[in-house]
Write a protein that holds these residues in place. Structure first.
Motif, mmCIF file in Angstrom:
data_model
loop_
_atom_site.group_PDB
_atom_site.id
_atom_site.type_symbol
_atom_site.label_atom_id
_atom_site.label_comp_id
_atom_site.label_asym_id
_atom_site.label_seq_id
_atom_site.Cartn_x
_atom_site.Cartn_y
_atom_site.Cartn_z
ATOM 1 N N ARG A 10 0.855 -1.190 0.000
ATOM 2 C CA ARG A 10 0.000 0.000 0.000
ATOM 3 C C ARG A 10 0.886 1.232 0.000
ATOM 4 O O ARG A 10 1.783 1.363 0.830
ATOM 5 C CB ARG A 10 -0.899 0.049 1.232
ATOM 6 N N LEU A 11 0.602 2.152 -0.939
ATOM 7 C CA LEU A 11 1.258 3.451 -0.949
ATOM 8 C C LEU A 11 0.334 4.449 -0.259
ATOM 9 O O LEU A 11 -0.888 4.298 -0.291
ATOM 10 C CB LEU A 11 1.554 3.894 -2.379
ATOM 11 N N CYS A 12 0.922 5.466 0.335
ATOM 12 C CA CYS A 12 0.179 6.421 1.164
ATOM 13 C C CYS A 12 0.003 7.765 0.465
ATOM 14 O O CYS A 12 0.694 8.067 -0.512
ATOM 15 C CB CYS A 12 0.923 6.620 2.479
ATOM 16 N N GLY A 14 0.360 11.325 -0.867
ATOM 17 C CA GLY A 14 1.551 12.123 -1.126
ATOM 18 C C GLY A 14 2.673 11.373 -1.814
ATOM 19 O O GLY A 14 3.590 11.985 -2.362
ATOM 20 N N ASP A 15 2.644 10.028 -1.803
ATOM 21 C CA ASP A 15 3.686 9.256 -2.485
ATOM 22 C C ASP A 15 3.617 9.495 -3.988
ATOM 23 O O ASP A 15 2.529 9.608 -4.558
ATOM 24 C CB ASP A 15 3.517 7.760 -2.235
ATOM 25 N N ASP A 16 4.777 9.566 -4.636
ATOM 26 C CA ASP A 16 4.830 9.608 -6.091
ATOM 27 C C ASP A 16 4.779 8.159 -6.576
ATOM 28 O O ASP A 16 5.646 7.351 -6.238
ATOM 29 C CB ASP A 16 6.111 10.284 -6.575
ATOM 30 N N LEU A 17 3.757 7.826 -7.323
ATOM 31 C CA LEU A 17 3.496 6.451 -7.723
ATOM 32 C C LEU A 17 4.695 5.805 -8.408
ATOM 33 O O LEU A 17 5.153 4.728 -8.018
ATOM 34 C CB LEU A 17 2.274 6.414 -8.645
ATOM 35 N N ALA A 20 7.831 5.473 -6.069
ATOM 36 C CA ALA A 20 7.620 4.471 -5.022
ATOM 37 C C ALA A 20 7.713 3.059 -5.590
ATOM 38 O O ALA A 20 8.325 2.175 -4.976
ATOM 39 C CB ALA A 20 6.271 4.687 -4.349
ATOM 40 N N LEU A 24 10.449 0.269 -4.462
ATOM 41 C CA LEU A 24 10.008 -1.033 -3.950
ATOM 42 C C LEU A 24 10.595 -2.180 -4.767
ATOM 43 O O LEU A 24 10.992 -3.207 -4.209
ATOM 44 C CB LEU A 24 8.485 -1.121 -3.978
ATOM 45 N N GLU A 99 0.702 11.730 -8.012
ATOM 46 C CA GLU A 99 0.684 11.753 -6.545
ATOM 47 C C GLU A 99 -0.522 10.998 -6.001
ATOM 48 O O GLU A 99 -1.659 11.264 -6.394
ATOM 49 C CB GLU A 99 0.651 13.195 -6.036
ATOM 50 N N VAL A 100 -0.244 10.063 -5.081
ATOM 51 C CA VAL A 100 -1.308 9.285 -4.457
ATOM 52 C C VAL A 100 -2.194 10.220 -3.642
ATOM 53 O O VAL A 100 -1.700 11.048 -2.866
ATOM 54 C CB VAL A 100 -0.721 8.167 -3.559
ATOM 55 N N THR A 103 -4.911 6.367 -1.399
ATOM 56 C CA THR A 103 -4.211 5.089 -1.311
ATOM 57 C C THR A 103 -3.877 4.606 -2.705
ATOM 58 O O THR A 103 -4.507 5.022 -3.675
ATOM 59 C CB THR A 103 -5.077 4.017 -0.582
#
Length: 135
Positions: A10-12, A14-17, A20, A24, A99-100, A103
């Protein structure tokens, strides 16, 4: 050869897809991964449409309808379809700047026994996927 291992992530907000997913993949088994599936929401998307040299900003909020691709230490190749509040859908190559919003839920496939990378293909002119077994 070892078997593929699946990793839910799961990305939160504000994360840049793209960044991230790239991070990962590099952290995972073998240093690269396939993105098998992805859903979630974005504040906006940066997509490069088919045949275009530059990206296009798609304003949000957006829902990720579909996300898949590969991520290697040499770079990522991700495709995504997103929809807006009116149900219009856009799809293309994922660029930095997605940007996420609330989620992003992903399923990554790590491939032990394989080394994925990208190298220039003189036929296409792009850095294309290279697949090699590990020693």
């Amino acid at each position: 050869m070892r078997r593929m291992s699946l990793r839910p992530v799961r990305l939160c907000p504000g994360d840049d897809l793209r960044a991230a997913i790239q991070a990962l993949a590099v952290e995972g088994v073998g240093g690269s991964a396939f993105v098998v599936a992805g859903i979630g929401s974005l504040t906006a998307a940066q997509l490069r449409f088919a045949g275009e040299a530059q990206g296009t900003r798609v304003p949000g909020p957006l829902e990720i309808v579909s996300l898949s691709g590969t991520a290697t230490p040499d770079g990522a190749h991700l495709h995504m379809a997103v929809s807006d509040a009116q149900g219009r859908v856009w799809g293309g190559h994922v660029l930095a700047g997605c940007e996420v919003r609330t989620t992003a839920e992903l399923l990554l496939a790590d491939l032990p026994g394989w080394r994925l990378g990208r190298e220039h293909d003189p036929v296409t002119g792009y850095a294309e996927l290279r697949v090699r077994p590990t020693d």
